[in-house]
Design a protein around this motif. Structure first.
Motif, PDB file in Angstrom:
ATOM      1  N   ILE A 161       0.868  -1.183   0.000  1.00  0.00           N
ATOM      2  CA  ILE A 161       0.000   0.000   0.000  1.00  0.00           C
ATOM      3  C   ILE A 161       0.897   1.223   0.000  1.00  0.00           C
ATOM      4  CG2 ILE A 161      -1.942   1.145   1.134  1.00  0.00           C
ATOM      5  CD1 ILE A 161      -2.566  -1.745   0.416  1.00  0.00           C
ATOM      6  N   ASN A 162       1.155   1.790  -1.172  1.00  0.00           N
ATOM      7  CA  ASN A 162       2.105   2.892  -1.191  1.00  0.00           C
ATOM      8  C   ASN A 162       1.880   3.819  -2.381  1.00  0.00           C
ATOM      9  OD1 ASN A 162       4.162   4.436  -0.185  1.00  0.00           O
ATOM     10  ND2 ASN A 162       5.725   2.839  -0.288  1.00  0.00           N
ATOM     11  N   ALA A 163       2.371   5.040  -2.221  1.00  0.00           N
ATOM     12  CA  ALA A 163       2.413   6.047  -3.282  1.00  0.00           C
ATOM     13  C   ALA A 163       3.541   6.993  -2.929  1.00  0.00           C
ATOM     14  CB  ALA A 163       1.093   6.802  -3.379  1.00  0.00           C
ATOM     15  N   PHE A 164       4.235   7.506  -3.941  1.00  0.00           N
ATOM     16  CA  PHE A 164       5.326   8.435  -3.671  1.00  0.00           C
ATOM     17  C   PHE A 164       5.671   9.184  -4.944  1.00  0.00           C
ATOM     18  CE2 PHE A 164       6.672   4.062  -4.083  1.00  0.00           C
ATOM     19  CZ  PHE A 164       7.537   4.082  -5.168  1.00  0.00           C
ATOM     20  N   ALA A 165       6.556  10.160  -4.802  1.00  0.00           N
ATOM     21  CA  ALA A 165       6.900  11.039  -5.918  1.00  0.00           C
ATOM     22  C   ALA A 165       8.405  11.165  -6.038  1.00  0.00           C
ATOM     23  CB  ALA A 165       6.285  12.422  -5.693  1.00  0.00           C
ATOM     24  N   LEU A 166       8.870  11.388  -7.263  1.00  0.00           N
ATOM     25  CA  LEU A 166      10.262  11.726  -7.536  1.00  0.00           C
ATOM     26  C   LEU A 166      10.297  13.089  -8.224  1.00  0.00           C
ATOM     27  CD1 LEU A 166      11.771   8.389  -8.946  1.00  0.00           C
ATOM     28  CD2 LEU A 166      11.995   9.309  -6.636  1.00  0.00           C
ATOM     29  N   TYR A 171       7.489  12.545 -11.528  1.00  0.00           N
ATOM     30  CA  TYR A 171       7.302  11.089 -11.513  1.00  0.00           C
ATOM     31  C   TYR A 171       6.473  10.708 -10.294  1.00  0.00           C
ATOM     32  CZ  TYR A 171      10.783  10.354 -15.193  1.00  0.00           C
ATOM     33  OH  TYR A 171      11.460  10.348 -16.388  1.00  0.00           O
ATOM     34  N   LEU A 172       5.263  10.226 -10.528  1.00  0.00           N
ATOM     35  CA  LEU A 172       4.381   9.794  -9.445  1.00  0.00           C
ATOM     36  C   LEU A 172       4.146   8.293  -9.545  1.00  0.00           C
ATOM     37  CD1 LEU A 172       1.584  12.540  -9.397  1.00  0.00           C
ATOM     38  CD2 LEU A 172       3.775  12.524  -8.204  1.00  0.00           C
ATOM     39  N   TYR A 173       4.037   7.648  -8.394  1.00  0.00           N
ATOM     40  CA  TYR A 173       3.844   6.202  -8.340  1.00  0.00           C
ATOM     41  C   TYR A 173       2.735   5.859  -7.356  1.00  0.00           C
ATOM     42  CZ  TYR A 173       8.486   6.381 -10.435  1.00  0.00           C
ATOM     43  OH  TYR A 173       9.540   6.664 -11.260  1.00  0.00           O
ATOM     44  N   VAL A 174       1.910   4.911  -7.753  1.00  0.00           N
ATOM     45  CA  VAL A 174       0.883   4.382  -6.859  1.00  0.00           C
ATOM     46  C   VAL A 174       0.830   2.877  -7.092  1.00  0.00           C
ATOM     47  CG1 VAL A 174      -0.968   4.809  -8.543  1.00  0.00           C
ATOM     48  CG2 VAL A 174      -1.530   4.549  -6.125  1.00  0.00           C
ATOM     49  N   THR A 175       0.747   2.104  -6.037  1.00  0.00           N
ATOM     50  CA  THR A 175       0.709   0.653  -6.179  1.00  0.00           C
ATOM     51  C   THR A 175      -0.718   0.167  -6.399  1.00  0.00           C
ATOM     52  OG1 THR A 175       0.449   0.325  -3.787  1.00  0.00           O
ATOM     53  CG2 THR A 175       2.710   0.373  -4.652  1.00  0.00           C
ATOM     54  N   ARG A 176      -0.836  -0.981  -7.048  1.00  0.00           N
ATOM     55  CA  ARG A 176      -2.174  -1.566  -7.212  1.00  0.00           C
ATOM     56  C   ARG A 176      -2.738  -1.981  -5.856  1.00  0.00           C
ATOM     57  NH1 ARG A 176      -1.422  -7.117  -6.835  1.00  0.00           N
ATOM     58  NH2 ARG A 176       0.557  -7.959  -7.618  1.00  0.00           N
ATOM     59  N   GLY A 177      -1.869  -2.251  -4.884  1.00  0.00           N
ATOM     60  CA  GLY A 177      -2.354  -2.561  -3.546  1.00  0.00           C
ATOM     61  C   GLY A 177      -3.093  -1.402  -2.923  1.00  0.00           C
TER      62      GLY A 177
END
Length: 530
Positions: free
Chosen positions: A147-152, A156-162
């Motif tokens: 369960i995660n999301a973060f930015a670079l 660049y943004l990221y979100v997990t399918r969890g």
């Protein structure tokens, strides 16, 4: 990967990175493996993982600064858009450099057109009212149950399918994305990069002073974990900016506080699972406190009273995640009770009764009674090495050379050996299947040879090729959205859940149902099923 260039429509052309993640058990990814060395998985594996990963037995990990992941990011089929984003932008170049490492740590990119359109719709609404509407974002859905999301830096943004599986409406995902967008627009990543560069220099000094490559790796791994989180001040600033963006986009501004609570509930649920790995989850790098939740609610009140302002987007959100992959991905194989199965590799094996399997990107781990531990992984072998020579080639420390012997495992060439280190005895078994060598490492407290023999024999005797029928019947678990029918209850719906022995608890968790909650005919709820 979803690309949001300002107000333009998202380009949903598939990335070229996802296919690189398919050889999970054969081609391990160094950064996540290094992260495991310094932060082991759980209460029991915390004691045993240094034994199985760092204490040696496997010396094949690379440093977290390994330069083998070269930035060849190509998220869009439109080269003009990509070149414009990268052009003369050192922040985008920084994000591009780290992007392949992120993919490697989180199992690659999750590709599903419906889910990508859903996330693009949410992110597009936020971008138009953000503090910098001209900022372009490259949003990647990661193929991870964490369960995660973060930015670079550079958008660049990221979100997990969890995380998408846990969320119950669009406003909750919008709350997470707006928070991460705020880190980008506030340039928080640039400040973190400066601290990370200092940490890298310090870690190199440690390695040189101690004359130990392993010491340097571990110091750097610890430093990266410390630097994974933004400062508390930056997190609170991102909360404020994100909630303002959330409300201005027309979403429910109270979703931020609501989803923070949901993630804390998830963390408590997972903490009851002693083998669960939370090191890559949101709360490990985004600490949540009652004060932070209270502040989130205070920011939301600027838009109005809770329950009377903003849209939650629940209907279109549930439609967008119906069928979302849940838990283990096909690329990493599946755990079904006491059995690990991998359709792509065509292999399966069993662990003894009372053992618990934990399927990870870099290896399959299992723990059992009496502090017995198992590690299983695989390496590519195109040289057709002699297996007895392979065992003695230096990747096993504490090896007893006289114990090495060739064997056959269900028609496949294999070899076994024994080793000892500190308070532990080990059985090492390697099995060749075509161009791969699969490796079992079994550890028991020193002197428990009978337990070592029994456990290793179960692994060896059960390791075999899957039949075509078995491979065809192996299906991943998915989020299924169902409509409550007359006669349905929370209990009967929870009984349909698969992949967990805590069906009712998980059903309530993924549907955000507190104690005393009720359902009505026509409601939409999530279950986990094939």
């Amino acid at each position: 990967m979803i690309y949001l260039p300002g107000h333009d429509q998202p380009d949903l052309a598939p990335s070229r990175h996802g296919s690189e993640m398919s050889e999970t058990l054969v081609k391990k990814h160094s950064e996540r493996a290094e992260r495991r060395i310094s932060v082991t998985v759980a209460a029991r594996l915390r004691r045993l993982a240094p034994l199985l990963v760092a204490a040696a037995m496997l010396n094949s990990c690379q440093t977290v600064m390994d330069q083998s992941y070269q930035p060849s990011v190509s998220p869009s089929a439109n080269p003009q858009i990509v070149s414009e984003v990268q052009k003369n932008d050192p922040r985008a170049q920084m994000g591009a450099r780290e992007h392949p490492r992120i993919l490697a740590s989180y199992g690659g990119e999750y590709k599903d057109a419906k889910t990508e359109r859903l996330v693009a719709r949410i992110a597009g609404a936020l971008t138009s009212v953000s503090e910098n509407p001209q900022q372009s974002y490259r949003i990647t859905i990661l193929n991870s149950p964490s369960i995660n999301a973060f930015a670079l830096p550079g958008g660049y943004l990221y979100v997990t399918r969890g995380l998408l599986a846990l969320a119950n409406d669009a406003s909750e995902v919008a709350a997470v994305l707006s928070h991460e967008m705020a880190h980008v627009t506030a340039n928080h990543g640039i400040e973190r990069q400066k601290r990370e560069e200092a940490e890298v220099i310090a870690s190199r000094v440690v390695a040189e002073v101690l004359s130990s490559d392993l010491a340097g790796k571990q110091a750097l791994a610890r430093g990266k974990l410390r630097l994974a989180a933004f400062s508390r001040q930056q997190e609170l600033q991102a909360d404020e900016i994100g909630i303002r963006t959330l409300g201005q986009a027309g979403y429910d501004p109270y979703a931020a506080a609501r989803f923070l609570n949901a993630m804390e509930d998830y963390s408590r649920f997972m903490s009851a699972n002693s083998d669960a790995d939370q090191s890559l989850d949101f709360l490990s790098s985004h600490p949540s406190t009652p004060q932070r939740i209270d502040l989130a609610k205070a920011h939301a009140r600027e838009f109005g009273e809770e329950g009377k302002v903003g849209d939650n987007g629940r209907a279109y959100y549930l439609n967008g995640i119906d069928g979302l992959l849940y838990g283990d991905s096909p690329e990493e194989g599946y755990v079904r009770g006491q059995t690990f199965l991998h359709g792509g590799l065509g292999i399966r094996f069993d662990v003894p009764p009372d053992f618990r399997i934990d399927n990870k990107v870099e290896a399959v781990m299992a723990t059992g009674p009496g502090d017995i531990a198992i590690r299983f992984d695989g390496v590519a072998d195109t040289q057709n090495q002699n297996l007895t020579n392979y065992i003695s080639s230096g990747w096993v420390t504490g090896l007893d050379p006289s114990s090495i012997k060739p064997i056959t495992v269900n028609g496949m060439p294999a070899a076994t050996a024994r080793a000892s280190a500190d308070r532990w005895d080990f059985d090492v078994t390697v099995i060749r299947d075509r161009t791969q060598i699969f490796r079992f490492l079994t550890a028991v407290p020193k002197g428990n040879i009978a337990q070592l023999n029994q456990t290793a024999n179960v692994l060896r005797s059960s390791f075999r090729h899957m039949t075509p029928e078995e491979a065809a019947s192996l299906k991943p678990l998915r989020v299924r959205v169902v409509t409550v029918k007359p006669g349905d209850t929370i209990t009967t719906l929870a009984a349909r859940m698969m992949g967990t022995d805590r069906k009712l608890d998980l059903f309530k968790l993924i549907n955000a149902m507190p104690t005393g909650a009720s359902i009505a005919v026509g409601d939409k709820v999530k279950i986990i099923a094939e």
